[in-house]
Design a protein around this motif. Structure first.
Motif, short mmCIF file in Angstrom:
data_model
loop_
_atom_site.label_atom_id
_atom_site.label_comp_id
_atom_site.label_asym_id
_atom_site.label_seq_id
_atom_site.Cartn_x
_atom_site.Cartn_y
_atom_site.Cartn_z
N ALA A 166 -16.87 -19.07 -7.23
CA ALA A 166 -16.96 -19.36 -8.66
C ALA A 166 -18.06 -20.37 -8.97
O ALA A 166 -18.64 -20.35 -10.06
N THR A 167 -18.34 -21.25 -8.03
CA THR A 167 -19.37 -22.26 -8.24
C THR A 167 -20.70 -21.87 -7.60
O THR A 167 -21.63 -22.68 -7.54
N GLY A 168 -20.79 -20.63 -7.10
CA GLY A 168 -22.04 -20.12 -6.58
C GLY A 168 -22.47 -20.67 -5.24
O GLY A 168 -23.65 -20.59 -4.88
N LEU A 169 -21.52 -21.18 -4.47
CA LEU A 169 -21.88 -21.81 -3.19
C LEU A 169 -22.10 -20.79 -2.07
O LEU A 169 -22.80 -21.07 -1.10
N ALA A 170 -21.49 -19.61 -2.16
CA ALA A 170 -21.65 -18.57 -1.14
C ALA A 170 -21.16 -17.26 -1.71
O ALA A 170 -20.42 -17.22 -2.69
N GLN A 171 -21.55 -16.17 -1.04
CA GLN A 171 -21.15 -14.83 -1.48
C GLN A 171 -20.42 -14.03 -0.41
O GLN A 171 -19.62 -13.16 -0.74
N ARG A 172 -20.71 -14.30 0.86
CA ARG A 172 -20.12 -13.52 1.96
C ARG A 172 -19.35 -14.47 2.89
O ARG A 172 -19.94 -15.40 3.44
N PHE A 173 -18.07 -14.20 3.04
CA PHE A 173 -17.19 -15.08 3.79
C PHE A 173 -16.53 -14.30 4.93
O PHE A 173 -16.06 -13.18 4.72
N ALA A 174 -16.47 -14.89 6.10
CA ALA A 174 -15.73 -14.32 7.22
C ALA A 174 -14.56 -15.23 7.56
O ALA A 174 -14.74 -16.44 7.73
N VAL A 175 -13.36 -14.65 7.65
CA VAL A 175 -12.16 -15.40 8.01
C VAL A 175 -11.67 -14.89 9.37
O VAL A 175 -11.34 -13.71 9.51
N VAL A 176 -11.64 -15.77 10.35
CA VAL A 176 -11.11 -15.44 11.68
C VAL A 176 -9.78 -16.18 11.83
O VAL A 176 -9.75 -17.40 11.81
N ASP A 177 -8.72 -15.42 11.96
CA ASP A 177 -7.37 -15.98 12.01
C ASP A 177 -6.84 -15.84 13.44
O ASP A 177 -6.51 -14.75 13.88
N TRP A 178 -6.78 -16.99 14.17
CA TRP A 178 -6.23 -16.91 15.53
C TRP A 178 -4.83 -17.53 15.63
O TRP A 178 -4.33 -17.78 16.72
N ASP A 179 -4.21 -17.77 14.48
CA ASP A 179 -2.77 -18.05 14.49
C ASP A 179 -2.06 -16.90 15.18
O ASP A 179 -2.47 -15.74 15.06
N VAL A 180 -0.97 -17.17 15.88
CA VAL A 180 -0.31 -16.13 16.66
C VAL A 180 0.37 -15.08 15.79
O VAL A 180 0.68 -13.98 16.24
N HIS A 181 0.58 -15.39 14.52
CA HIS A 181 1.20 -14.46 13.58
C HIS A 181 0.13 -13.80 12.72
O HIS A 181 -0.88 -14.42 12.40
#
Length: 368
Positions: A166-181
């Motif tokens: 919303a504030t124009g800081l980035a457009q493409r985000f990668a989320v890597v979730d290594w929580d066991v669930h």
């Protein structure tokens, strides 16, 4: 390197509501609670305490943040949900979903938890910090837009992403979730989108029982932008590093994000009471090293970690300290006191070969 560590004492005060006898103490001291759920303040508090005792906090930029605003939260969660949550919180607490109890004031604490993630991401994207860790509590990765579950009341990472967009800081985000669930909430929020890559490494059929399948790849424009890596029970140090190397890192390289965000749970650790994986403090250190190198190669080193699960009060602090050593480059060490024990309990060569074959089959099916 400037590494931020975002925390707030009030996040330790989140309590189990109807799962625990909670005694309020005037609002200036953490409420006393007897009983409750595995998600408790001690794993988080003991991590921070260990960093203070080791001296590691001297090498960090220790920061606080404002709570996420109603506008921030409403980009992810419907007004009806937020209103119901706030009203129940004001009335003394309760439970809106599955395994998501909270006491009076729980809404404000959850907003603060999301605010830590939001500010950590913003400060990295603006260049004020090289990387950052948000000690968020309550956690967030299970929370769907209108249904909290698995100890999660607001989706901290999703709120942070949409605030940054919303504030124009980035457009493409990668989320890597290594929580066991499985990160079912984050998956659901971004399942139809191609501007957020979601990757979840998790123990198969742990929690939730009905999500996290390899075949769930996204929908419509989001097809191919959701990756699940369901690992069988018993995967340890070698298997997790291989899954990162053969699936997570190639997926990140293909996507080319503006920033990498880690949903950093420590419940794949060998001593966790509600999971059956065999990761060690060194596993988390080396996975951090892997994603730091990916961030350097792909997005100018921009990397943010947001705390999720992990329920061993004895072992989580050492896993988290190893991550923070790696993230900051600090020489203030806290050697794993269980290193010899965990080394003896790792899968043998035959089982590692079985896991390697399975990971290879998943990588092939995912086209990586």
């Amino acid at each position: 390197m400037a590494t931020g560590f975002f925390w707030d004492e009030k996040c330790f005060w989140h309590a189990g509501g109807n799962y625990a006898l909670t005694l309020p103490l005037g609002g200036y001291v953490q409420p006393l609670a007897a009983g409750g759920l595995p998600e408790n303040p001690e794993t988080k508090r003991r991590l921070k305490n260990l960093m203070e005792v080791s001296g590691l906090t001297d090498d960090l930029s220790m920061r606080h943040a404002a709570p996420a605003s109603w506008e921030d939260m409403a980009r992810i969660h419907p007004e009806t949900y937020l209103t119901a949550f706030k009203d129940m919180s004001d009335a003394g607490g309760g439970e809106l979903g599955l395994r998501t109890p909270f006491a009076k004031g729980g809404f404000e604490i959850a907003a603060l938890s999301a605010g830590l993630a939001k500010q950590a991401l913003a400060d990295v994207l603006t260049g004020d910090l090289d990387n950052a860790y948000a000690l968020s509590r309550p956690p967030g990765h299970h929370c769907l837009p209108d249904w909290p579950n698995g100890f999660c009341l607001l989706n901290n990472i999703a709120i942070a992403i949409e605030a940054a967009r919303a504030t124009g800081l980035a457009q493409r985000f990668a989320v890597v979730d290594w929580d066991v669930h499985h990160g079912n909430g984050t998956e659901a929020i971004f399942y139809d989108r191609d501007d957020v890559l979601t990757i979840s490494l998790h123990q198969e059929a742990n929690y939730p029982l009905d999500t996290g399948a390899l075949a769930d790849r996204g929908r419509g424009p989001g097809e191919g932008y959701n990756i699940n890596v369901p690992l069988p029970s018993g995967v340890g140090h070698v298997g997790y590093l291989e899954a990162m190397e053969r699936i997570t890192l190639p997926a990140l390289r293909r996507f080319k994000p503006d920033v990498i965000i880690i949903a950093c749970g420590f419940d794949a650790g060998i001593f966790d009471p509600i999971a059956r994986q065999l990761c060690t403090a060194e596993t988390f250190r080396l996975m951090t090293r892997q994603v730091m190198q990916a961030a350097t190669d792909l997005c100018g080193g921009k990397l943010v970690m947001v705390h999720e699960g992990g329920y061993s009060e004895a072992y989580v602090p050492f896993c988290g300290h190893a991550v923070m050593e790696e993230l900051s480059g600090s020489t203030h060490a806290a050697p794993d006191p269980m290193a010899d024990t965990v080394a003896k309990r790792q899968p043998n060569a035959r089982m590692n070969a079985v896991f390697s074959e399975l990971i290879g089959e998943m990588a092939t099916e995912l086209g990586l």
